[in-house]
Design a protein around this motif. Structure first.
Motif, PDB file in Angstrom:
ATOM      1  N   UNK A  33      51.588  65.114  41.606  1.00 40.86           N
ATOM      2  CA  UNK A  33      51.260  66.557  41.707  1.00 40.86           C
ATOM      3  C   UNK A  33      49.996  66.813  42.524  1.00 40.86           C
ATOM      4  N   UNK A  34      48.948  66.011  42.283  1.00 42.20           N
ATOM      5  CA  UNK A  34      47.702  66.248  43.039  1.00 42.20           C
ATOM      6  C   UNK A  34      47.746  65.607  44.422  1.00 42.20           C
ATOM      7  N   UNK A  35      48.912  65.060  44.786  1.00 47.68           N
ATOM      8  CA  UNK A  35      49.125  64.592  46.156  1.00 47.68           C
ATOM      9  C   UNK A  35      50.070  65.534  46.898  1.00 47.68           C
ATOM     10  N   UNK A  36      50.163  66.768  46.417  1.00 51.33           N
ATOM     11  CA  UNK A  36      51.022  67.793  47.025  1.00 51.33           C
ATOM     12  C   UNK A  36      52.501  67.407  47.003  1.00 51.33           C
ATOM     13  N   UNK A  37      52.879  66.552  46.047  1.00 49.73           N
ATOM     14  CA  UNK A  37      54.244  66.029  46.020  1.00 49.73           C
ATOM     15  C   UNK A  37      55.179  66.787  45.092  1.00 49.73           C
ATOM     16  N   UNK A  38      56.196  66.057  44.594  1.00 54.18           N
ATOM     17  CA  UNK A  38      57.251  66.651  43.771  1.00 54.18           C
ATOM     18  C   UNK A  38      57.158  66.147  42.329  1.00 54.18           C
ATOM     19  N   UNK A  39      57.508  67.007  41.400  1.00 53.39           N
ATOM     20  CA  UNK A  39      57.567  66.600  39.989  1.00 53.39           C
ATOM     21  C   UNK A  39      58.826  67.182  39.350  1.00 53.39           C
ATOM     22  N   UNK A  40      59.247  66.564  38.247  1.00 48.53           N
ATOM     23  CA  UNK A  40      60.457  67.022  37.556  1.00 48.53           C
ATOM     24  C   UNK A  40      60.276  66.961  36.029  1.00 48.53           C
ATOM     25  N   UNK A  41      59.376  67.785  35.500  1.00 44.26           N
ATOM     26  CA  UNK A  41      59.155  67.770  34.048  1.00 44.26           C
ATOM     27  C   UNK A  41      60.105  68.730  33.331  1.00 44.26           C
ATOM     28  N   UNK A 231      47.488  65.319  52.765  1.00 43.08           N
ATOM     29  CA  UNK A 231      47.747  64.760  51.435  1.00 43.08           C
ATOM     30  C   UNK A 231      48.789  63.658  51.593  1.00 43.08           C
ATOM     31  N   UNK A 232      48.892  62.781  50.574  1.00 44.02           N
ATOM     32  CA  UNK A 232      49.830  61.656  50.710  1.00 44.02           C
ATOM     33  C   UNK A 232      51.278  62.128  50.812  1.00 44.02           C
ATOM     34  N   UNK A 233      51.559  63.315  50.388  1.00 44.40           N
ATOM     35  CA  UNK A 233      52.861  63.932  50.595  1.00 44.40           C
ATOM     36  C   UNK A 233      53.303  63.855  52.058  1.00 44.40           C
ATOM     37  N   UNK A 234      52.333  63.862  52.967  1.00 45.20           N
ATOM     38  CA  UNK A 234      52.653  63.939  54.393  1.00 45.20           C
ATOM     39  C   UNK A 234      52.925  62.588  55.044  1.00 45.20           C
ATOM     40  N   UNK A 235      52.818  61.497  54.275  1.00 37.58           N
ATOM     41  CA  UNK A 235      53.080  60.182  54.876  1.00 37.58           C
ATOM     42  C   UNK A 235      54.587  60.049  55.113  1.00 37.58           C
ATOM     43  N   UNK A 236      54.965  59.895  56.360  1.00 36.12           N
ATOM     44  CA  UNK A 236      56.402  59.786  56.667  1.00 36.12           C
ATOM     45  C   UNK A 236      56.780  58.355  57.048  1.00 36.12           C
ATOM     46  N   UNK A 237      55.800  57.615  57.576  1.00 36.23           N
ATOM     47  CA  UNK A 237      56.063  56.220  57.967  1.00 36.23           C
ATOM     48  C   UNK A 237      55.327  55.324  56.965  1.00 36.23           C
TER      49      UNK A 237
END
Ligand code: GLA
Length: 369
Positions: A33-41, A231-237
């Protein structure tokens, strides 16, 4: 209702409003969540009920049925201690010194990592929103709760717990994009597939939890800076990113990037009606949290391993880690053998007996009266 009786007894009138907000478990998407990513609670059937009336002055009078004694009278927010800080954090974060009389009742199992603090924040924020006409949406209520926890309580949590408490719907999981804050709910028909999510409360909470949480966040932020992404969300490679990092930062990135993929994969399976197939993703998430993110502990690892040996389709730690709970996806007819396997593994090690709960996806914050 017990909470309105306690309110009347202490404050001499009926509460103006009563709100309930639940705790949560996280199906997948841990430390994303604090990496601008996805969660499924999803919300659990236990929560906090807040009976509240506004006041003309800025005083907070506060009682909890779980903390017997005289109501607290708080005239300066900084006076508040312990659990009261999660309550007072809400008015402390709002403009205009808003007072209230508040009675709290809660049944979130304590120390199980099921976000009783987020439930407290969201119940109180929902009541203030109504009483003071703040016009906040459920998402804005979640953000207010998070701000209270970040700025007033001093815990640098992400948005997942408060969002789950404010936005969940019965029978569904909450898929949240923690960057855009776009969300949708997805049916989680456990019973229809003869399945259950068993919460295994390890009943331990290792003291390092809070310091380590902040440290993980710092690792992620520093890795993102080195990689030149917001944010780490943006790492594509992923392979390219890993080649540029070392040590802890390398491991943290490995976890966050693959965990985001696992959330999307799990959502895909749920959409396809393939809930029985999600177990491998749960297991992979646990291994990644254990080995790459390093937020598990022996009690969580043993619970997960024993649950799988006992016949669970998949299992993982849930929440921040270092204790709290694991979840296991279990066919109805295997629940007894899974619980027996975990119990035996704990007894063998001389550990305190774990507690088992069934996580049925519940409704998010709602007005009761
Ligand atoms: C805690 C925090 C959440 C989230 C989880 C880990 O529960 O409050 O914001 O970061 O840990 O996924």
């Amino acid at each position: 209702m017990r909470v309105s009786e306690a309110f009347r007894a202490a404050f001499g009138s009926q509460p103006h409003t009563i709100w309930h907000a639940p705790g949560r478990v996280n199906l997948i998407g841990e430390h994303t969540d604090y990496n601008d990513g996805f969660v499924l609670p999803f919300a659990v059937p236990w929560g906090v009920t807040a009976a509240v009336s506004p006041r003309r002055d800025a005083t907070i009078r506060l009682l909890s049925l779980q903390a017997p004694g005289e109501p607290l009278t708080i005239t300066s927010y900084e006076q508040a201690k312990g659990w009261a800080r999660y309550v007072v954090g809400v008015p402390a974060t709002l403009e205009g010194a808003l007072g209230a009389d508040i009675a709290i009742d809660g049944d979130v199992p304590q120390g199980a990592g099921l976000s009783s603090s987020a439930a407290l924040e969201v119940a109180v924020a929902s009541a203030f929103n109504e009483l003071y006409g703040l016009g906040l949406s459920p998402l804005e209520i979640a953000l207010l709760g998070q701000r209270a926890e970040n700025d007033f309580v001093g815990m640098p949590c992400g948005i997942m717990d408060q969002a789950a408490s404010a936005l969940s719907q019965e029978g569904r999981a909450l898929f949240l994009d923690c960057r855009s804050l776009g969300y949708r709910t997805i049916p989680l028909d456990l019973a229809g597939h003869g399945l259950r999510i068993v919460i295994i409360d390890t009943r331990v909470h290792h003291e390092l939890a809070d310091g380590q949480y902040a440290k993980r966040r710092a690792d992620c932020e520093s890795a993102a800076r080195k990689l030149g992404v917001a944010a780490l969300r943006d790492v594509t490679d992923l392979a390219g990113a890993l080649a540029r990092l070392q040590g802890d930062e390398r491991k943290r990135v490995q976890h966050v990037v693959t965990e985001n993929h696992r959330v999307e994969a799990l959502v895909g399976l749920l959409r396809a009606g393939a809930i029985t197939e999600i177990g491998a993703l749960l297991n992979a998430s646990h291994l990644s949290l254990r080995d790459e993110y390093e937020v598990s502990c022996p009690e969580l690892d043993v619970a997960v391993e024993a649950a799988i040996r006992g016949g669970a389709r998949g299992a993982r730690m849930t929440g921040g880690g270092f204790g709290g709970s694991a979840i296991a996806l279990v066919a109805e007819d295997r629940v007894a053998s899974v619980e027996a396997a975990v119990r035996a593994a704990y007894a063998e090690r001389g550990w305190k007996e774990p507690r088992f709960l069934t996580a049925t996806p519940a409704q998010g914050a709602r007005k009761l009266a």
